[in-house]
Design a protein around this motif. Structure first.
Motif, PDB file in Angstrom:
ATOM      1  N   THR A  53      -3.998  85.547 -51.354  1.00 38.10           N
ATOM      2  CA  THR A  53      -5.291  85.443 -52.046  1.00 38.10           C
ATOM      3  C   THR A  53      -6.464  85.567 -51.076  1.00 38.10           C
ATOM      4  OG1 THR A  53      -5.129  83.022 -51.871  1.00 38.10           O
ATOM      5  CG2 THR A  53      -4.356  84.036 -53.911  1.00 38.10           C
ATOM      6  N   MET A  54      -6.327  85.003 -49.882  1.00 35.27           N
ATOM      7  CA  MET A  54      -7.384  85.135 -48.878  1.00 35.27           C
ATOM      8  C   MET A  54      -7.572  86.594 -48.487  1.00 35.27           C
ATOM      9  SD  MET A  54      -8.815  82.200 -47.767  1.00 35.27           S
ATOM     10  CE  MET A  54      -8.517  80.439 -47.683  1.00 35.27           C
ATOM     11  N   ALA A  55      -6.463  87.303 -48.290  1.00 38.41           N
ATOM     12  CA  ALA A  55      -6.543  88.707 -47.901  1.00 38.41           C
ATOM     13  C   ALA A  55      -7.217  89.541 -48.984  1.00 38.41           C
ATOM     14  CB  ALA A  55      -5.137  89.246 -47.612  1.00 38.41           C
ATOM     15  N   ILE A  56      -6.870  89.271 -50.236  1.00 35.22           N
ATOM     16  CA  ILE A  56      -7.493  90.002 -51.340  1.00 35.22           C
ATOM     17  C   ILE A  56      -8.987  89.695 -51.411  1.00 35.22           C
ATOM     18  CG2 ILE A  56      -7.572  90.220 -53.851  1.00 35.22           C
ATOM     19  CD1 ILE A  56      -4.555  89.720 -53.860  1.00 35.22           C
ATOM     20  N   ALA A  57      -9.344  88.407 -51.260  1.00 33.06           N
ATOM     21  CA  ALA A  57     -10.756  88.014 -51.329  1.00 33.06           C
ATOM     22  C   ALA A  57     -11.573  88.678 -50.222  1.00 33.06           C
ATOM     23  CB  ALA A  57     -10.875  86.494 -51.246  1.00 33.06           C
ATOM     24  N   LEU A  58     -11.028  88.706 -49.005  1.00 34.40           N
ATOM     25  CA  LEU A  58     -11.759  89.318 -47.889  1.00 34.40           C
ATOM     26  C   LEU A  58     -11.891  90.825 -48.076  1.00 34.40           C
ATOM     27  CD1 LEU A  58     -10.199  87.338 -44.897  1.00 34.40           C
ATOM     28  CD2 LEU A  58     -12.539  87.157 -45.752  1.00 34.40           C
ATOM     29  N   ILE A 104       1.667  91.492 -51.843  1.00 31.17           N
ATOM     30  CA  ILE A 104       0.501  91.968 -52.590  1.00 31.17           C
ATOM     31  C   ILE A 104      -0.756  91.876 -51.736  1.00 31.17           C
ATOM     32  CG2 ILE A 104      -1.000  91.472 -54.558  1.00 31.17           C
ATOM     33  CD1 ILE A 104       1.511  90.591 -56.070  1.00 31.17           C
ATOM     34  N   GLY A 105      -0.919  90.753 -51.013  1.00 31.64           N
ATOM     35  CA  GLY A 105      -2.087  90.596 -50.150  1.00 31.64           C
ATOM     36  C   GLY A 105      -2.148  91.658 -49.068  1.00 31.64           C
ATOM     37  N   SER A 110      -4.350  96.608 -46.797  1.00 30.76           N
ATOM     38  CA  SER A 110      -4.122  97.892 -46.122  1.00 30.76           C
ATOM     39  C   SER A 110      -4.780  99.048 -46.859  1.00 30.76           C
ATOM     40  CB  SER A 110      -2.613  98.141 -45.998  1.00 30.76           C
ATOM     41  OG  SER A 110      -2.014  98.219 -47.280  1.00 30.76           O
ATOM     42  N   ILE A 111      -4.866  98.956 -48.184  1.00 30.19           N
ATOM     43  CA  ILE A 111      -5.483 100.022 -48.965  1.00 30.19           C
ATOM     44  C   ILE A 111      -7.001 100.000 -48.837  1.00 30.19           C
ATOM     45  CG2 ILE A 111      -5.872 100.862 -51.322  1.00 30.19           C
ATOM     46  CD1 ILE A 111      -3.047  99.936 -51.983  1.00 30.19           C
ATOM     47  N   THR A 112      -7.576  98.798 -48.688  1.00 25.96           N
ATOM     48  CA  THR A 112      -9.037  98.661 -48.654  1.00 25.96           C
ATOM     49  C   THR A 112      -9.570  98.590 -47.229  1.00 25.96           C
ATOM     50  OG1 THR A 112      -8.766  96.261 -48.952  1.00 25.96           O
ATOM     51  CG2 THR A 112      -9.133  97.578 -50.934  1.00 25.96           C
ATOM     52  N   SER A 113      -9.655  97.385 -46.687  1.00 24.34           N
ATOM     53  CA  SER A 113     -10.329  97.206 -45.396  1.00 24.34           C
ATOM     54  C   SER A 113      -9.405  97.251 -44.202  1.00 24.34           C
ATOM     55  CB  SER A 113     -11.084  95.868 -45.394  1.00 24.34           C
ATOM     56  OG  SER A 113     -10.190  94.787 -45.606  1.00 24.34           O
ATOM     57  N   GLY A 114      -8.087  97.111 -44.411  1.00 22.14           N
ATOM     58  CA  GLY A 114      -7.157  97.071 -43.294  1.00 22.14           C
ATOM     59  C   GLY A 114      -7.049  95.673 -42.714  1.00 22.14           C
ATOM     60  N   LEU A 115      -6.074  95.479 -41.830  1.00 23.48           N
ATOM     61  CA  LEU A 115      -5.844  94.156 -41.225  1.00 23.48           C
ATOM     62  C   LEU A 115      -6.877  93.911 -40.127  1.00 23.48           C
ATOM     63  CD1 LEU A 115      -1.937  94.097 -41.008  1.00 23.48           C
ATOM     64  CD2 LEU A 115      -3.403  92.845 -42.601  1.00 23.48           C
ATOM     65  N   ASN A 116      -8.039  93.421 -40.520  1.00 25.66           N
ATOM     66  CA  ASN A 116      -9.099  93.167 -39.550  1.00 25.66           C
ATOM     67  C   ASN A 116      -8.944  91.773 -38.938  1.00 25.66           C
ATOM     68  OD1 ASN A 116     -10.037  91.404 -41.567  1.00 25.66           O
ATOM     69  ND2 ASN A 116     -11.305  93.010 -42.461  1.00 25.66           N
ATOM     70  N   THR A 117      -9.939  91.380 -38.154  1.00 25.55           N
ATOM     71  CA  THR A 117      -9.877  90.099 -37.445  1.00 25.55           C
ATOM     72  C   THR A 117      -9.854  88.914 -38.409  1.00 25.55           C
ATOM     73  OG1 THR A 117     -11.090  91.079 -35.601  1.00 25.55           O
ATOM     74  CG2 THR A 117     -10.982  88.678 -35.683  1.00 25.55           C
ATOM     75  N   ASP A 118     -10.627  88.986 -39.487  1.00 20.11           N
ATOM     76  CA  ASP A 118     -10.672  87.885 -40.440  1.00 20.11           C
ATOM     77  C   ASP A 118      -9.314  87.647 -41.095  1.00 20.11           C
ATOM     78  OD1 ASP A 118     -13.357  87.447 -39.979  1.00 20.11           O
ATOM     79  OD2 ASP A 118     -14.000  88.863 -41.528  1.00 20.11           O
TER      80      ASP A 118
END
Length: 270
Positions: A53-58, A104-105, A110-118
Protein backbone atom coordinates in the motif's frame (compact mmCIF):
# COMPACT_ATOMS: atom_id res chain seq x y z
CA UNK A 1 31.92 11.09 23.47
CA UNK A 2 31.68 14.55 21.86
CA UNK A 3 30.99 12.97 18.49
CA UNK A 4 28.24 10.77 20.00
CA UNK A 5 26.60 13.72 21.69
CA UNK A 6 26.77 15.69 18.45
CA UNK A 7 25.08 12.83 16.57
CA UNK A 8 22.20 12.67 19.05
CA UNK A 9 21.65 16.39 18.69
CA UNK A 10 20.34 15.91 15.14
CA UNK A 11 16.55 16.18 14.95
CA UNK A 12 16.13 13.08 12.77
CA UNK A 13 18.06 10.99 15.33
CA UNK A 14 15.87 12.33 18.13
CA UNK A 15 12.72 11.53 16.16
CA UNK A 16 13.98 8.02 15.44
CA UNK A 17 14.80 7.39 19.11
CA UNK A 18 11.41 8.59 20.36
CA UNK A 19 9.28 6.94 17.70
CA UNK A 20 11.37 3.77 17.55
CA UNK A 21 11.45 3.31 21.31
CA UNK A 22 7.69 3.68 21.61
CA UNK A 23 7.03 1.41 18.63
CA UNK A 24 9.37 -1.22 20.10
CA UNK A 25 7.44 -1.29 23.37
CA UNK A 26 4.07 -1.45 21.59
CA UNK A 27 5.27 -4.24 19.29
CA UNK A 28 6.58 -6.24 22.24
CA UNK A 29 3.34 -5.95 24.22
CA UNK A 30 1.18 -6.87 21.25
CA UNK A 31 3.67 -9.55 20.24
CA UNK A 32 3.18 -11.43 23.50
CA UNK A 33 -0.53 -11.74 22.75
CA UNK A 34 -0.01 -12.68 19.10
CA UNK A 35 2.63 -15.31 19.89
CA UNK A 36 0.54 -16.91 22.64
CA UNK A 37 -2.51 -16.96 20.35
CA UNK A 38 -0.35 -18.44 17.55
CA UNK A 39 -0.87 -15.40 15.35
CA UNK A 40 2.77 -14.32 15.29
CA UNK A 41 3.01 -14.46 11.48
CA UNK A 42 0.25 -11.86 11.16
CA UNK A 43 2.88 -9.18 11.81
CA UNK A 44 4.87 -10.43 8.82
CA UNK A 45 1.74 -10.52 6.67
CA UNK A 46 0.76 -6.98 7.64
CA UNK A 47 4.25 -5.70 6.90
CA UNK A 48 3.96 -6.96 3.32
CA UNK A 49 0.49 -5.47 3.00
CA UNK A 50 1.85 -2.21 4.38
CA UNK A 51 4.70 -2.13 1.90
CA UNK A 52 2.34 -2.81 -1.00
CA UNK A 53 0.00 0.00 0.00
CA UNK A 54 2.87 2.40 0.72
CA UNK A 55 4.40 1.68 -2.68
CA UNK A 56 1.09 2.29 -4.44
CA UNK A 57 0.51 5.53 -2.49
CA UNK A 58 3.98 6.87 -3.32
CA UNK A 59 3.67 5.97 -7.00
CA UNK A 60 0.30 7.76 -7.17
CA UNK A 61 1.50 10.77 -5.11
CA UNK A 62 -1.01 10.01 -2.35
CA UNK A 63 -0.46 10.39 1.41
CA UNK A 64 1.27 7.11 2.41
CA UNK A 65 -0.12 6.87 5.93
CA UNK A 66 -3.61 7.98 4.99
CA UNK A 67 -3.79 5.30 2.30
CA UNK A 68 -1.91 2.50 4.07
CA UNK A 69 -3.39 2.55 7.59
CA UNK A 70 -7.06 1.82 6.65
CA UNK A 71 -6.09 -0.99 4.30
CA UNK A 72 -3.73 -2.56 6.83
CA UNK A 73 -6.44 -2.41 9.49
CA UNK A 74 -8.85 -4.17 7.15
CA UNK A 75 -6.15 -6.72 6.31
CA UNK A 76 -5.57 -7.35 10.03
CA UNK A 77 -9.28 -8.08 10.56
CA UNK A 78 -9.28 -10.32 7.49
CA UNK A 79 -6.19 -12.25 8.61
CA UNK A 80 -7.58 -12.81 12.10
CA UNK A 81 -10.92 -13.95 10.72
CA UNK A 82 -9.38 -16.24 8.11
CA UNK A 83 -6.92 -17.70 10.63
CA UNK A 84 -9.61 -18.43 13.16
CA UNK A 85 -12.67 -19.47 11.18
CA UNK A 86 -11.83 -20.38 7.60
CA UNK A 87 -11.04 -23.83 6.24
CA UNK A 88 -7.94 -22.22 4.75
CA UNK A 89 -5.13 -22.66 7.26
CA UNK A 90 -3.80 -19.52 8.94
CA UNK A 91 -0.22 -19.74 7.64
CA UNK A 92 -1.45 -20.39 4.08
CA UNK A 93 -3.85 -17.43 4.25
CA UNK A 94 -1.11 -15.12 5.53
CA UNK A 95 1.29 -16.26 2.81
CA UNK A 96 -1.39 -15.75 0.17
CA UNK A 97 -2.32 -12.22 1.26
CA UNK A 98 1.20 -11.02 2.04
CA UNK A 99 2.83 -12.25 -1.18
CA UNK A 100 -0.04 -10.89 -3.29
CA UNK A 101 0.15 -7.46 -1.63
CA UNK A 102 3.90 -7.30 -2.07
CA UNK A 103 3.68 -8.30 -5.72
CA UNK A 104 0.92 -5.78 -6.50
CA UNK A 105 2.88 -2.97 -4.83
CA UNK A 106 6.05 -3.77 -6.78
CA UNK A 107 4.14 -4.09 -10.07
CA UNK A 108 2.39 -0.74 -9.66
CA UNK A 109 5.64 0.94 -8.63
CA UNK A 110 7.64 -0.50 -11.53
CA UNK A 111 4.99 0.59 -14.03
CA UNK A 112 4.76 4.15 -12.66
CA UNK A 113 7.65 5.75 -10.79
CA UNK A 114 10.01 2.80 -10.35
CA UNK A 115 11.79 1.68 -7.18
CA UNK A 116 12.98 5.08 -5.99
CA UNK A 117 14.57 6.04 -2.67
CA UNK A 118 11.24 6.52 -0.89
CA UNK A 119 10.04 3.04 -1.81
CA UNK A 120 13.28 1.29 -0.85
CA UNK A 121 13.29 3.09 2.51
CA UNK A 122 9.95 1.47 3.31
CA UNK A 123 11.29 -1.92 2.23
CA UNK A 124 14.55 -1.83 4.22
CA UNK A 125 13.97 1.00 6.71
CA UNK A 126 15.71 4.32 7.20
CA UNK A 127 16.31 6.64 10.15
CA UNK A 128 15.87 9.58 7.78
CA UNK A 129 12.31 8.44 6.98
CA UNK A 130 10.93 9.24 10.45
CA UNK A 131 8.86 12.44 10.38
CA UNK A 132 7.16 14.51 13.08
CA UNK A 133 3.79 12.96 12.24
CA UNK A 134 5.28 9.51 12.94
CA UNK A 135 6.43 10.67 16.37
CA UNK A 136 3.00 12.03 17.21
CA UNK A 137 1.26 8.85 16.07
CA UNK A 138 3.79 6.76 18.02
CA UNK A 139 3.08 8.71 21.21
CA UNK A 140 -0.67 8.33 20.77
CA UNK A 141 -0.29 4.63 19.95
CA UNK A 142 1.89 4.02 23.02
CA UNK A 143 -0.65 5.73 25.27
CA UNK A 144 -3.44 3.54 23.91
CA UNK A 145 -1.48 0.27 24.10
CA UNK A 146 -0.12 0.92 27.60
CA UNK A 147 -3.53 2.10 28.76
CA UNK A 148 -5.09 -1.07 27.35
CA UNK A 149 -2.71 -3.30 29.30
CA UNK A 150 -2.95 -1.32 32.52
CA UNK A 151 -6.72 -0.88 32.63
CA UNK A 152 -7.84 -4.14 31.01
CA UNK A 153 -5.05 -6.52 31.99
CA UNK A 154 -7.30 -9.28 33.39
CA UNK A 155 -9.54 -9.30 30.34
CA UNK A 156 -6.59 -9.38 27.96
CA UNK A 157 -5.20 -12.29 29.96
CA UNK A 158 -8.46 -14.24 29.60
CA UNK A 159 -8.90 -13.47 25.89
CA UNK A 160 -5.30 -14.47 25.21
CA UNK A 161 -5.43 -17.86 26.91
CA UNK A 162 -9.06 -18.98 26.71
CA UNK A 163 -11.50 -17.15 24.46
CA UNK A 164 -14.31 -19.60 25.21
CA UNK A 165 -14.08 -19.01 28.96
CA UNK A 166 -13.73 -15.26 28.39
CA UNK A 167 -16.90 -15.26 26.29
CA UNK A 168 -18.72 -17.31 28.91
CA UNK A 169 -17.63 -14.74 31.50
CA UNK A 170 -19.34 -11.97 29.56
CA UNK A 171 -16.26 -10.63 27.78
CA UNK A 172 -16.71 -9.84 24.08
CA UNK A 173 -13.61 -11.56 22.74
CA UNK A 174 -14.25 -10.34 19.21
CA UNK A 175 -14.02 -6.71 20.31
CA UNK A 176 -10.68 -7.27 22.02
CA UNK A 177 -9.34 -9.22 19.05
CA UNK A 178 -10.41 -6.33 16.83
CA UNK A 179 -8.65 -3.80 19.05
CA UNK A 180 -5.48 -5.89 18.99
CA UNK A 181 -5.72 -6.16 15.20
CA UNK A 182 -6.04 -2.38 14.79
CA UNK A 183 -3.15 -1.64 17.17
CA UNK A 184 -0.95 -4.24 15.48
CA UNK A 185 -1.66 -2.76 12.05
CA UNK A 186 -0.79 0.74 13.28
CA UNK A 187 2.39 -0.50 14.93
CA UNK A 188 3.52 -2.29 11.78
CA UNK A 189 2.78 0.64 9.45
CA UNK A 190 4.57 3.21 11.62
CA UNK A 191 7.47 0.89 12.39
CA UNK A 192 8.04 0.17 8.70
CA UNK A 193 9.62 3.58 8.22
CA UNK A 194 12.42 2.69 10.64
CA UNK A 195 12.68 -1.10 10.40
CA UNK A 196 11.50 -1.72 6.87
CA UNK A 197 8.81 -4.12 5.70
CA UNK A 198 11.26 -6.98 5.59
CA UNK A 199 12.16 -6.81 9.30
CA UNK A 200 9.36 -5.09 11.22
CA UNK A 201 7.82 -8.43 12.20
CA UNK A 202 10.95 -9.18 14.25
CA UNK A 203 9.89 -6.50 16.74
CA UNK A 204 6.68 -8.44 17.27
CA UNK A 205 8.17 -11.92 17.63
CA UNK A 206 11.69 -11.72 19.08
CA UNK A 207 11.07 -9.92 22.42
CA UNK A 208 8.13 -12.18 23.29
CA UNK A 209 10.09 -15.34 22.49
CA UNK A 210 13.12 -14.09 24.43
CA UNK A 211 11.03 -13.38 27.51
CA UNK A 212 9.34 -16.79 27.27
CA UNK A 213 12.71 -18.54 27.36
CA UNK A 214 13.17 -17.31 30.94
CA UNK A 215 9.73 -16.70 32.45
CA UNK A 216 6.44 -18.55 32.24
CA UNK A 217 4.08 -16.12 33.98
CA UNK A 218 2.12 -13.79 31.69
CA UNK A 219 2.88 -10.63 33.69
CA UNK A 220 6.62 -11.37 33.88
CA UNK A 221 6.72 -12.16 30.16
CA UNK A 222 4.96 -8.89 29.29
CA UNK A 223 7.34 -6.78 31.41
CA UNK A 224 10.45 -8.61 30.25
CA UNK A 225 9.46 -8.47 26.58
CA UNK A 226 8.98 -4.69 26.80
CA UNK A 227 12.37 -4.24 28.46
CA UNK A 228 14.13 -6.53 25.97
CA UNK A 229 12.55 -4.77 23.00
CA UNK A 230 13.58 -1.34 24.26
CA UNK A 231 17.09 -2.52 25.11
CA UNK A 232 17.61 -4.13 21.70
CA UNK A 233 16.26 -1.07 19.92
CA UNK A 234 18.74 1.31 21.55
CA UNK A 235 21.59 -1.20 21.16
CA UNK A 236 20.77 -1.54 17.47
CA UNK A 237 20.55 2.22 16.92
CA UNK A 238 23.86 2.81 18.69
CA UNK A 239 25.62 0.09 16.69
CA UNK A 240 24.06 1.44 13.51
CA UNK A 241 25.46 4.90 14.20
CA UNK A 242 28.85 3.59 15.32
CA UNK A 243 29.42 1.17 12.41
CA UNK A 244 27.26 2.78 9.70
CA UNK A 245 25.06 -0.30 9.36
CA UNK A 246 21.33 -0.30 8.46
CA UNK A 247 19.24 0.53 11.51
CA UNK A 248 16.65 -2.19 10.95
CA UNK A 249 19.19 -4.96 10.45
CA UNK A 250 21.17 -3.80 13.49
CA UNK A 251 18.08 -3.92 15.72
CA UNK A 252 17.18 -7.41 14.46
CA UNK A 253 20.72 -8.65 15.12
CA UNK A 254 20.55 -7.25 18.65
CA UNK A 255 17.26 -9.09 19.18
CA UNK A 256 18.80 -12.28 17.83
CA UNK A 257 21.74 -12.06 20.23
CA UNK A 258 19.45 -11.45 23.20
CA UNK A 259 17.18 -14.34 22.17
CA UNK A 260 20.15 -16.73 22.02
CA UNK A 261 21.37 -15.54 25.43
CA UNK A 262 17.89 -15.94 26.92
CA UNK A 263 17.57 -19.43 25.41
CA UNK A 264 20.90 -20.46 26.95
CA UNK A 265 20.03 -18.87 30.30
CA UNK A 266 16.62 -20.54 30.30
CA UNK A 267 18.15 -23.98 29.82
CA UNK A 268 20.84 -23.41 32.44
CA UNK A 269 18.53 -22.10 35.18
CA UNK A 270 15.77 -24.56 34.38
Amino acid sequence: MNISLAVFSYPFIQRALIAGGLISVCAALLGVILVLKRYSMIGDGLSHVGFGTMAIALSMNWAPLGFSIPICVLAAFLLLRVSGESSLKGDAAIALISSSSLAIGIMVTSITSGLNTDVTSFMFGSILAIQKIDVMISIALAIVVLGLFVLLYNRIFLVTFDESFATASGIHSGIYNGIIAVLTALTVVIGMRLMGAMMISSLVVFPALSAMRIFKGFFKVVITASFVSLLCFFAGILSSIAWSTPAGASIVCANLVVFLLCAIAGRVFR
